[in-house]
Design a protein around this motif. Structure first.
Motif, mmCIF file in Angstrom:
data_model
loop_
_atom_site.group_PDB
_atom_site.id
_atom_site.type_symbol
_atom_site.label_atom_id
_atom_site.label_comp_id
_atom_site.label_asym_id
_atom_site.label_seq_id
_atom_site.Cartn_x
_atom_site.Cartn_y
_atom_site.Cartn_z
ATOM 1 N N ASN A 253 0.809 -1.233 0.000
ATOM 2 C CA ASN A 253 0.000 0.000 0.000
ATOM 3 C C ASN A 253 0.836 1.274 0.000
ATOM 4 N N PHE A 254 1.768 1.349 -0.938
ATOM 5 C CA PHE A 254 2.566 2.570 -1.061
ATOM 6 C C PHE A 254 1.783 3.695 -1.731
ATOM 7 N N GLY A 255 0.655 3.379 -2.304
ATOM 8 C CA GLY A 255 -0.159 4.411 -2.962
ATOM 9 C C GLY A 255 0.020 4.386 -4.455
ATOM 10 N N ASP A 256 1.224 4.682 -4.923
ATOM 11 C CA ASP A 256 1.531 4.595 -6.352
ATOM 12 C C ASP A 256 2.984 4.180 -6.515
ATOM 13 N N TYR A 257 3.324 3.744 -7.712
ATOM 14 C CA TYR A 257 4.660 3.180 -7.935
ATOM 15 C C TYR A 257 5.763 4.220 -7.777
ATOM 16 N N SER A 258 5.501 5.447 -8.204
ATOM 17 C CA SER A 258 6.534 6.483 -8.110
ATOM 18 C C SER A 258 6.910 6.756 -6.651
#
Length: 290
Positions: A253-258
């Protein structure tokens, strides 16, 4: 022990012996995690060692054991002579001994994080092994590498025996905050979820400012940095289990890959993909040479 500092790094372990007349920048470092396991043997100084919210007051001939999930940092109470020995090793280098009916990594793995890290070496038996390992490291002859490995395995057997017999006096020397340990436990149990300062404050019914204050005071690192450290450590394990970078990002759950890419590179120094390829090649090399 020798008067000069000493450093050894071979395919099996890394040994670092250091003595300082005064505390230098080399001795000071931030709260951190690493991929390998660590044996920290304290010989001299005035040091409090922080491990996951626990503060261990150290005295001469004390051993600390730390796995690759435990954030740790030494705090120097006084600028006085300091002496210690450190051994770092990757757990997989001991895989050749898995067939034996004894777990050499028992004391690292079969315990709660930041519990029972400390063993007092009353009779200096542990120290005698450290000393012999460094002596053979200096010889650098045809048998020294084998002797170092043999002694290290014997050392781990001894440490596990002491650990199992509970020959430790932690209860008298550990400083801790119960609420703090509950927060750390919660973070570790929910590291795959999206955790924020707001959600933690709501869950523990604490003011955000107060929560940030007590966490930094007892853990030695900000709560946001701690969460990021733990997520990155989990990401490392998932990458080594052949999960793709995008799968790891989603699972944690980092949110988005970037965001995942930037966080990982900031803490580790290389991209998730480069880390996965580098570590995989190291493990293949280790297996090939067993």
């Amino acid at each position: 022990m020798r008067k000069n500092d000493y450093y050894l790094n071979n395919n099996f372990l890394e040994v670092d012996y250091k003595q300082s007349k005064k505390i230098t920048d080399y001795d000071k470092f931030n709260m951190h995690l690493h991929d390998f396991y660590e044996l920290f043997y304290f010989l001299k100084g005035d040091v409090t060692y922080y491990i996951e919210g626990h503060a261990y007051e150290l005295k001469e001939n004390t051993l600390l054991i730390m796995n690759n999930r435990e954030l740790h940092k030494p705090i120097f109470n006084k600028n006085e002579p300091y002496e210690r020995i450190i051994i770092h090793f990757f757990p997989w280098v001991l895989s050749k001994y898995d067939s034996y009916n004894f777990n050499l990594l028992e004391c690292f793995e079969n315990r709660k994080e930041a519990n029972h890290n400390k063993i007092y070496d009353k009779n200096k038996k542990i120290y005698s092994y450290f000393k012999k390992i460094i002596e053979y490291a200096h010889q650098k002859d045809d048998t020294s590498e084998l002797m170092i490995e043999t002694l290290f395995v014997q050392l781990l057997i001894l440490i596990n025996e002491l650990f199992t017999r509970k020959e430790k006096i932690e209860s008298e020397t550990i400083k801790y905050n119960e609420r703090m340990l509950d927060i750390i436990k919660y973070i570790n149990q929910h590291i795959n979820e999206s955790i924020s300062l707001d959600s933690l404050a709501n869950n523990f019914h604490l003011n955000k400012s107060y929560l940030s204050h007590i966490f930094k005071k007892h853990a030695g690192v900000s709560i946001i940095r701690y969460i990021r450290y733990k997520k990155i450590m989990s990401a490392k394990r998932l990458l080594l289990d052949n999960n793709s970078c995008s799968e790891v990002c989603a699972k944690l759950n980092f949110g988005d890959y970037s965001t995942f890419f930037r966080s990982f590179k900031k803490e580790v120094g290389i991209s998730p993909k480069d880390y996965q390829e580098k570590r995989s090649s190291i493990e293949r090399y280790q297996v090939f040479n067993e």
